[in-house]
Design a protein around this motif. Structure first.
Motif, PDB file in Angstrom:
ATOM      1  N   CYS A   1       0.833  -1.199   0.000  1.00  0.00           N
ATOM      2  CA  CYS A   1       0.000   0.000   0.000  1.00  0.00           C
ATOM      3  C   CYS A   1       0.876   1.260   0.000  1.00  0.00           C
ATOM      4  CB  CYS A   1      -0.915  -0.007   1.221  1.00  0.00           C
ATOM      5  SG  CYS A   1      -1.927   1.470   1.386  1.00  0.00           S
TER       6      CYS A   1
ATOM      7  N   CYS B   1      -0.062   3.162   3.714  1.00  0.00           N
ATOM      8  CA  CYS B   1       0.283   2.604   5.031  1.00  0.00           C
ATOM      9  C   CYS B   1       1.403   1.573   4.948  1.00  0.00           C
ATOM     10  CB  CYS B   1      -0.954   2.003   5.688  1.00  0.00           C
ATOM     11  SG  CYS B   1      -1.552   0.520   4.872  1.00  0.00           S
TER      12      CYS B   1
ATOM     13  N   CYS C   1      -4.438  -0.299  -0.138  1.00  0.00           N
ATOM     14  CA  CYS C   1      -5.056  -1.491   0.451  1.00  0.00           C
ATOM     15  C   CYS C   1      -6.559  -1.300   0.541  1.00  0.00           C
ATOM     16  CB  CYS C   1      -4.455  -1.785   1.818  1.00  0.00           C
ATOM     17  SG  CYS C   1      -4.735  -0.490   3.037  1.00  0.00           S
TER      18      CYS C   1
ATOM     19  N   CYS D   1      -8.041   4.071   2.952  1.00  0.00           N
ATOM     20  CA  CYS D   1      -6.881   3.826   3.831  1.00  0.00           C
ATOM     21  C   CYS D   1      -6.424   5.134   4.467  1.00  0.00           C
ATOM     22  CB  CYS D   1      -5.741   3.208   3.027  1.00  0.00           C
ATOM     23  SG  CYS D   1      -4.209   3.063   3.973  1.00  0.00           S
TER      24      CYS D   1
HETATM   25 ZN   LIG Z   1      -3.150   1.128   3.325  1.00  0.00          ZN
END
Ligand SMILES: [Zn+2]
Length: 174
Positions: A65, A68, A137, A141
């Motif tokens: 991702c 994150c 993701c 997010c």
């Molecule tokens: Zn993420």
């Protein structure tokens, strides 16, 4: 080298039924991290002056991702067709330099008519192109969770006064 995608000798395609080579794919590709084998069909058709390559394939890739940095899995579906021109390099060398540059600028793929087509490398390229530009993701997010500490300025003032109160109690009790 994936067993289901051997390199194709281009002149041999002319002798194949309907000048077509159809390969069922159920393989992992080196250099591409996938959760399951890539499944699908790659069809290569000799169209005299070019190769027509058609692929339908599916897999699940493991991506990181962008926000994150967590790893997540994403289904990847491929439904593409591409023309690869068959042109002998020796013929091109006679053409003026200017013309060659234009050919390069077009970024059209071409192969020598008596050469090999590598379906595994081609499929890898197509799958890379199909990867999402932005890898998330989840659309929502929130990114890397920020560490909250009483010293942080962004901390709610109520928490700050609570922390102050706590330090007062701590100093009284010691
Ligand atoms: Zn993420």
């Amino acid at each position: 080298m994936p067993q289901s995608l051997p390199p194709i000798h281009i002149p041999q395609l002319l002798r194949a039924p309907e000048r077509t080579d159809e390969m069922r794919v159920k393989d992992y590709l080196p250099d591409l991290e996938t959760l399951m084998p890539i499944q699908g069909v790659v069809r290569v058709i000799h169209q005299t002056t070019y190769l027509e390559v058609v692929a339908q394939a599916e897999t699940i890739v493991t991506l990181t991702c962008d926000r994150c940095l967590k790893q997540y899995n994403q289904r990847l579906k491929l439904d593409v067709s591409e023309m690869i021109w068959l042109s002998a390099a020796s013929e091109e060398s006679d053409s003026p330099l200017l013309e060659k540059e234009t050919l390069l600028d077009d970024l059209v793929e071409s192969l020598p008519p008596d050469g090999y087509f590598d379906p595994a490398a081609w499929l890898y390229e197509q799958l890379c192109l199909a990867l999402p530009q932005q890898q998330l993701c989840d659309a929502a997010c929130p990114g890397i969770p920020l560490a909250t500490s009483p010293a942080s300025e962004s901390v709610d003032h109520r928490w700050a006064s609570l922390a102050q109160l706590k330090s007062q109690i701590d100093s009284q009790s010691s």
